[in-house]
Scaffold this motif. Structure first.
Motif, PDB file in Angstrom:
ATOM      1  N   THR A 195       0.511  -0.704   0.183  1.00 15.66           N
ATOM      2  CA  THR A 195      -0.293   0.129   0.152  1.00 15.66           C
ATOM      3  C   THR A 195       0.470   1.477  -0.122  1.00 15.66           C
ATOM      4  O   THR A 195       0.090   2.132  -0.792  1.00 15.66           O
ATOM      5  N   ALA A 196       2.357   1.629   0.544  1.00 15.30           N
ATOM      6  CA  ALA A 196       3.113   2.228   0.536  1.00 15.30           C
ATOM      7  C   ALA A 196       3.462   2.500  -1.134  1.00 15.30           C
ATOM      8  O   ALA A 196       3.585   3.799  -1.242  1.00 15.30           O
ATOM      9  N   ALA A 197       3.541   1.816  -1.708  1.00 16.71           N
ATOM     10  CA  ALA A 197       4.104   2.151  -2.951  1.00 16.71           C
ATOM     11  C   ALA A 197       2.420   2.338  -4.387  1.00 16.71           C
ATOM     12  O   ALA A 197       2.467   3.782  -4.829  1.00 16.71           O
ATOM     13  N   LEU A 198       1.497   2.380  -3.726  1.00 20.96           N
ATOM     14  CA  LEU A 198      -0.020   3.209  -3.831  1.00 20.96           C
ATOM     15  C   LEU A 198      -0.224   4.088  -3.231  1.00 20.96           C
ATOM     16  O   LEU A 198      -0.582   5.071  -4.324  1.00 20.96           O
ATOM     17  N   GLU A 199      -0.019   4.300  -2.584  1.00 20.57           N
ATOM     18  CA  GLU A 199       0.007   5.297  -1.803  1.00 20.57           C
ATOM     19  C   GLU A 199       0.917   6.965  -2.420  1.00 20.57           C
ATOM     20  O   GLU A 199       1.130   7.985  -3.037  1.00 20.57           O
ATOM     21  N   GLU A 200       2.080   6.191  -2.927  1.00 22.71           N
ATOM     22  CA  GLU A 200       3.068   6.941  -3.813  1.00 22.71           C
ATOM     23  C   GLU A 200       2.595   7.477  -5.246  1.00 22.71           C
ATOM     24  O   GLU A 200       2.453   8.241  -5.385  1.00 22.71           O
ATOM     25  N   LEU A 201       2.134   5.999  -5.862  1.00 17.65           N
ATOM     26  CA  LEU A 201       1.325   6.470  -7.364  1.00 17.65           C
ATOM     27  C   LEU A 201       0.016   7.443  -7.164  1.00 17.65           C
ATOM     28  O   LEU A 201       0.355   8.675  -8.228  1.00 17.65           O
ATOM     29  N   LEU A 202      -0.200   7.386  -6.318  1.00 11.27           N
ATOM     30  CA  LEU A 202      -1.991   8.808  -6.297  1.00 11.27           C
ATOM     31  C   LEU A 202      -0.900   9.939  -5.838  1.00 11.27           C
ATOM     32  O   LEU A 202      -1.419  10.194  -6.152  1.00 11.27           O
ATOM     33  N   LEU A 203      -0.376  10.306  -4.507  1.00 10.33           N
ATOM     34  CA  LEU A 203       0.798  10.752  -4.904  1.00 10.33           C
ATOM     35  C   LEU A 203       1.098  12.076  -5.910  1.00 10.33           C
ATOM     36  O   LEU A 203       1.189  13.188  -6.541  1.00 10.33           O
ATOM     37  N   ARG A 204       2.037  10.846  -6.624  1.00 10.85           N
ATOM     38  CA  ARG A 204       2.615  11.278  -8.230  1.00 10.85           C
ATOM     39  C   ARG A 204       1.629  11.464  -9.175  1.00 10.85           C
ATOM     40  O   ARG A 204       2.002  13.277 -10.418  1.00 10.85           O
ATOM     41  N   LEU A 205       0.335  11.200  -9.012  1.00 10.60           N
ATOM     42  CA  LEU A 205      -0.668  11.325  -9.856  1.00 10.60           C
ATOM     43  C   LEU A 205      -1.241  12.637  -9.795  1.00 10.60           C
ATOM     44  O   LEU A 205      -1.853  13.680 -10.267  1.00 10.60           O
ATOM     45  N   SER A 206      -1.305  13.124  -8.227  1.00 13.44           N
ATOM     46  CA  SER A 206      -1.787  14.328  -7.482  1.00 13.44           C
ATOM     47  C   SER A 206      -1.198  15.294  -7.776  1.00 13.44           C
ATOM     48  O   SER A 206      -1.249  16.429  -8.230  1.00 13.44           O
ATOM     49  N   ARG A 207       0.384  14.870  -7.948  1.00 15.84           N
ATOM     50  CA  ARG A 207       1.045  15.848  -8.179  1.00 15.84           C
ATOM     51  C   ARG A 207       0.880  16.723  -9.777  1.00 15.84           C
ATOM     52  O   ARG A 207       0.949  17.475 -10.563  1.00 15.84           O
ATOM     53  N   LEU A 208       1.252  15.422 -11.081  1.00 13.56           N
ATOM     54  CA  LEU A 208       0.884  15.834 -12.222  1.00 13.56           C
ATOM     55  C   LEU A 208      -0.596  17.016 -12.333  1.00 13.56           C
ATOM     56  O   LEU A 208      -0.184  18.439 -13.455  1.00 13.56           O
ATOM     57  N   VAL A 209      -1.762  16.744 -11.997  1.00 16.07           N
ATOM     58  CA  VAL A 209      -2.968  17.165 -12.877  1.00 16.07           C
ATOM     59  C   VAL A 209      -2.864  18.485 -12.242  1.00 16.07           C
ATOM     60  O   VAL A 209      -3.678  19.211 -12.527  1.00 16.07           O
ATOM     61  N   ASP A 210      -2.032  18.259 -10.622  1.00 17.00           N
ATOM     62  CA  ASP A 210      -2.061  20.434  -9.976  1.00 17.00           C
ATOM     63  C   ASP A 210      -0.989  20.890 -10.604  1.00 17.00           C
ATOM     64  O   ASP A 210      -1.480  22.726 -10.866  1.00 17.00           O
ATOM     65  N   ASP A 211      -0.251  20.268 -10.942  1.00 17.01           N
ATOM     66  CA  ASP A 211       0.919  20.944 -11.639  1.00 17.01           C
ATOM     67  C   ASP A 211       0.405  21.779 -13.325  1.00 17.01           C
ATOM     68  O   ASP A 211       0.892  22.726 -14.210  1.00 17.01           O
ATOM     69  N   HIS A 212      -0.401  20.854 -13.845  1.00 15.24           N
ATOM     70  CA  HIS A 212      -0.824  20.780 -15.258  1.00 15.24           C
ATOM     71  C   HIS A 212      -2.041  20.897 -15.458  1.00 15.24           C
ATOM     72  O   HIS A 212      -2.524  19.860 -16.022  1.00 15.24           O
TER      73      HIS A 212
END
Length: 988
Positions: free
Chosen positions: A927-944
């Protein structure tokens, strides 16, 4: 206002710069570009400015503007030279102007990115926040035109202007040159400038509602000459409520000799009233409303409550009338409640205002109520009255053309008389802002919301708001993320409001149950389990229990450190003749209040079955209303006479295997004292004064059914948990910065959009999506096309066996149930066989678009999505792939940007979450890897924000690591974000 031919045809009049704003004192004004038609207005404005203000503006005595000055200040190209004016009633009260300059301070054009700025505000309107509002808007205009810095020269004695620049929150530099202060402001918004802007917005909008709810005088326009009718009813209710201000009856049809009506002055128009009128209640036919509004505006009325119907609820023509009504009122600086409103109520002792159609004013209390429906408002007022609850304020906004639920949240946030805010909403005009305001308000006091029109698929009649395409389940999840208590019915809203207004917040989910009915105790126990609470074994006091037994048992439960809340269940006592005893309700209520009189920090609720007078007595003993001097007759002597003493000890009636109460250790005691709704911790400087109810025993809410009491308590438990967590906000891990290439992603997005044939954007190919996601550390397992069996074999040779063979046709994507996916293909023979079976079953390769992909480690298939809704913003979603999310709707949602806490809660909030954590002996996944994936995708759509949609499906989460097997991305020009620009009122 259109430009004249003298203005440059290359730069049309920018009507999107026009905005209505709320000033510091709660009044409204309009900001718009200055045009050549404004010469006379400018001269008139300047004549009303004091000599001192003129000196501060021009650094010398400047009694009047020359013709050249007037021409210069009214002719702009809206690029290098821009002027904005603030108007009320069509007249200027303030102006601002910038001129683009080069490094030598001379007039210039782009690419020069600096401009000189200067303000002038009429002395009569200084201190209202006019210059601050102008600075926000002129800065936004300048950024739009490529200007990055403002330069200003200010005399040292001009402290007000220096303060405007200093308090704006922008990065600035100061120097003292040639007897003046030289200021340079970087116009890029900062966290501080945004916080300053939102703080000013909150204070101004709260003040605008406060002016409506606490007027010094009220005029009812349209008061009937004979009893009956809307206007006469409102006048009667104003008088009956004991309103402390001045009241006037206004009707142009009054006889000239009529001096008073129902004991108040009667007038044919507002112009006949010699004193200031703060609030006008308009109850005339729709076609006469514009005349009434103009009369109000010309005589300085501050706000309007428009009860008249015939607006947007009648269709397109009525909607345009409604928009014109708002434009007209705001042009005079007035805000509107309505049209088609039911009215407003303020029970504060210093006001006692009932400017509504409600025949009775509710008792004074700690609950604020906002509703968009008059019928629902009537039902809520009646329900709260029956339950003995008091209100602090009430607004029924009708069509909600101006004052909205967002304004009510602004007011409730700082209102010291409101501990709980209840809102019935049928539409959300600005969901982004609502979530922001709700989160801030919920951090200090509960916000309970019922959302009507959830499934109609259209905006309710009369509500002209932006359309949001996100489903109601997503809206509910986003509300809960913001700390809002979302309930389904107005009954549940009243149930929750009573508990939250009268009882402290629970420290955890452990519940003690006690009462004189074994069956009712078991029903309550079951209801607790169903709502996710942890009930202790019910304590049966037996039907012979006396009120004293209840008092002792309740006191013991409140002192027990193993429970966080108590539910008391009670059925009527039966006398020797088989009939129910009378008067038991009052006696039991007195006993229960004595048990909690010690100031317990645990909430108590009562479930009763047909005990006459109990609910009323519990409410009357200590209402949410402000306490008044009263004498509570001791009931100790009456207790023994009215009941039979208990003949035996209490006994537990818990089920033989109470699994839930033993599920896990008891939560630790809170490190800070429990907080009462509406208050911070004792050390919180925002806590405010103690609520009036704290001077006596807390009001104990009573419920006629166990399920209703437990549901209200469960909402309080979830809210208290959210509030504790909100005190320590989540973070975005810093490690993301080291593995994210934001400039590289921006360049890819710009290049892809530049080649998009459709201005609405385009979907990315698989390889394009892989490249973009890779810039944010999201690896997508590659696929190779397989247009024929030979190509499939060649692809498998490159990737290595075992492989998967999948169709990518849109109608078969992610449809393993249709046979479009073949897994664990171990060799060439098996691959050719699978290819033949696939094409024989589903069609030709050109139709199926098959691909080959290397197998991923075994795990749990999940789906991660992000999308941008024009109204609500970017939303991050998570669920298990296939039936759980698609068929059962088991999907969780959070607003972007997501923090580490949001990501952790996201994967744990779906109903199927146990599958990820070792359900039925399976290995827990990473689940730690899953949480990191969610954070990366969140950052992508927030930045762009150009990334308007992303779907990662499936994401196979293994015990160690995860694999993204499929990804689809869509790019498009981002929707406009009204929440990031300067303050402005919405125009629907």
């Amino acid at each position: 206002m259109e430009p004249t031919p003298e203005q440059s045809p290359h730069h049309a009049y920018p009507d999107h710069w026009e905005a209505d704003v709320v000033l510091r004192d709660g009044g409204t004004a309009r900001i718009r570009p200055i045009t050549t038609d404004d010469a006379e207005r400018l001269v008139s404005f300047y004549e009303q400015v004091s000599d001192e203000s003129k000196y501060y503006r021009f650094f010398a005595p400047y009694p009047r503007l020359s013709d050249r000055d007037v021409h210069r200040f009214t002719h702009h190209d809206y690029v290098d030279r821009v002027g904005l004016a603030v108007t009320i009633g069509g007249e200027f009260i303030g102006t601002v102007r910038y001129d683009r300059i080069n490094d030598q301070g001379r007039p210039a054009s782009a690419p020069a990115d600096e401009a000189e700025v200067a303000f002038l505000v009429q002395d009569a309107h200084q201190g209202r926040g006019v210059a601050s509002a102008l600075l926000e808007h002129i800065a936004a205009v300048a950024r739009e035109r490529g200007i990055r810095r403002f330069a200003a020269e200010v005399l040292p004695a001009n402290n007000k202007m220096i303060k405007v620049f200093r308090d704006g929150g922008y990065t600035q530099r100061r120097s003292f040159e040639d007897g003046s202060v030289h200021l340079t402001l970087d116009l890029e918004p900062t966290e501080k400038s945004l916080a300053v802007q939102r703080g000013r917005e909150q204070r101004a909008e709260a003040r605008s509602v406060q002016r409506l709810l606490a007027p010094g005088s009220v005029a009812v326009i349209g008061t009937g000459r004979t009893p009956g009718g809307v206007g006469r009813t409102v006048l009667r209710n104003l008088l009956a409520s004991g309103y402390t201000g001045r009241t006037y009856a206004v009707n142009r049809a009054f006889d000239e000799g009529l001096a008073t009506l129902d004991g108040v002055p009667a007038h044919r128009s507002l112009g006949e009233i010699d004193e200031q009128v703060d609030l006008a209640v308009i109850a005339v036919p729709a076609h006469r409303v514009p005349e009434a509004v103009a009369d109000c505006g010309e005589h300085g009325v501050q706000g309007l409550v428009v009860l008249s119907a015939g607006y947007a609820e009648r269709g397109a023509e009525g909607r345009e009338l409604q928009r014109e009504l708002v434009r007209q009122a705001r042009s005079y600086g007035m805000r509107i409640i309505g049209p088609n409103a039911f009215g407003i109520i303020n029970t504060a002792e210093s006001v006692r205002l009932n400017a509504s159609l409600a025949p009775e004013s509710p008792a004074r209390g700690r609950i604020g109520l906002f509703t968009q429906s008059g019928a629902i408002g009537i039902a809520l007022l009646s329900g709260l009255h029956r339950r003995g609850a008091g209100l602090s304020s009430f607004i029924s906004a009708g069509n909600r053309a101006d004052v909205s639920g967002n304004d009510f949240l602004q007011y409730s946030f700082e209102d010291p008389d409101t501990d709980v805010a209840l809102l019935y909403l049928e539409s959300l005009g600005n969901p982004r802002k609502f979530n922001r305001l709700a989160r801030r308000t919920a951090a200090v006091k509960p916000v309970v919301v019922v959302k009507g029109a959830r499934h109609s698929g259209s905006t309710p009649p009369g509500h002209a708001v932006p359309v949001s395409r996100i489903p109601d389940a997503t809206v509910s999840a986003l509300m809960r993320q913001a700390g809002v208590i979302r309930v389904d019915t107005v009954t549940e809203m009243v149930d929750a409001g009573l508990l939250l207004a009268g009882q402290p917040l629970p420290a955890g989910p452990r519940v003690a149950i006690l009462g004189n009915s074994e069956s009712l105790g078991l029903l309550t126990y079951d209801a607790c389990l169903a709502e996710g609470l942890r009930p202790r074994p019910p304590i049966d006091l037996t039907t012979a229990a006396s009120p004293q037994d209840f008092r002792d048992a309740l006191a013991e439960a409140l002192a027990d450190g193993t429970c966080d809340a108590v539910i008391v269940t009670a059925i009527p006592w039966v006398g020797e003749n088989g009939e129910a005893e009378t008067g038991d309700g009052q006696v039991l209520a007195a006993a229960l209040h004595k048990a909690v009189a010690g100031g317990s920090a645990k909430p108590v609720a009562v479930v009763h079955v047909e005990i006459g007078g109990l609910a009323e007595a519990l409410a009357a003993a200590s209402s949410t209303a402000a306490p008044r001097p009263r004498t509570v007759t001791p009931a100790a002597d009456r207790t023994q006479a009215a009941t039979t003493p208990s003949t035996g000890p209490a006994r537990s009636t818990a089920p033989a295997t109470p699994a839930a109460p033993e599920a896990g250790p008891a939560p630790e005691a809170p490190t800070t004292p429990p907080v009462r709704p509406g208050l911070g911790s004792p050390a919180d400087p925002k806590a405010g004064p103690a609520p009036e109810a704290a001077t006596g025993p807390g009001r104990i809410p009573a419920y006629p059914a166990a399920e209703r009491a437990v549901r209200a308590l469960a909402e309080a438990v979830k809210y208290a948990q959210w509030r504790r967590q909100a005190a320590v906000p989540g973070k975005i891990p810093e490690f993301l910065d080291d593995t994210i290439d934001e400039p590289g992603a921006a360049a890819l997005i710009e290049a892809q959009l530049a080649t998009a044939p459709d201005p609405r954007g385009r979907p990315l190919t698989h390889n394009e999506a892989r490249e973009l996601l890779g810039r944010y550390g999201i690896a997508v397992r590659p696929t190779l096309p397989a247009p024929d069996p030979g190509a499939a074999v060649a692809a498998a040779g490159r990737l290595g066996y075992p492989v998967a063979l999948k169709t990518t046709a849109p109608h078969l994507r992610h449809r393993a149930d249709l046979g479009g996916v073949r897994l664990d293909i171990a060799d060439e023979e098996a691959l050719r066989r699978a290819y033949g079976e696939l094409t024989d079953l589903l069609g030709k390769p050109a139709e199926l678009l098959p691909v080959v992909q290397a197998m991923a480690p075994r795990g749990v298939d999940t789906v991660v999505r992000a999308s941008i809704d024009a109204a609500a913003g970017a939303v991050l979603s998570f669920g298990l792939a296939g039936a759980p999310s698609e068929l059962l709707g088991d999907t969780a949602h959070r607003l972007v940007p997501a923090t580490d806490r949001d990501a952790a809660e996201l994967i744990r909030s779906i109903r199927a979450a146990p599958v990820l954590f070792g359900w039925r002996g399976s290995a827990p996944v990473d689940t730690a890897a899953l949480e990191e994936l969610l954070l990366r995708l969140s950052r992508l759509v927030d930045d762009h924000p150009e990334v308007v949609s992303v779907a990662l499906e499936p994401v196979v989460v293994a015990p160690h690591g995860l694999t993204v097997l499929g990804a689809s991305v869509r790019l498009a020009p981002p929707p406009a974000r009204s929440d990031l620009g300067p303050r402005r009122l919405p125009n629907y």
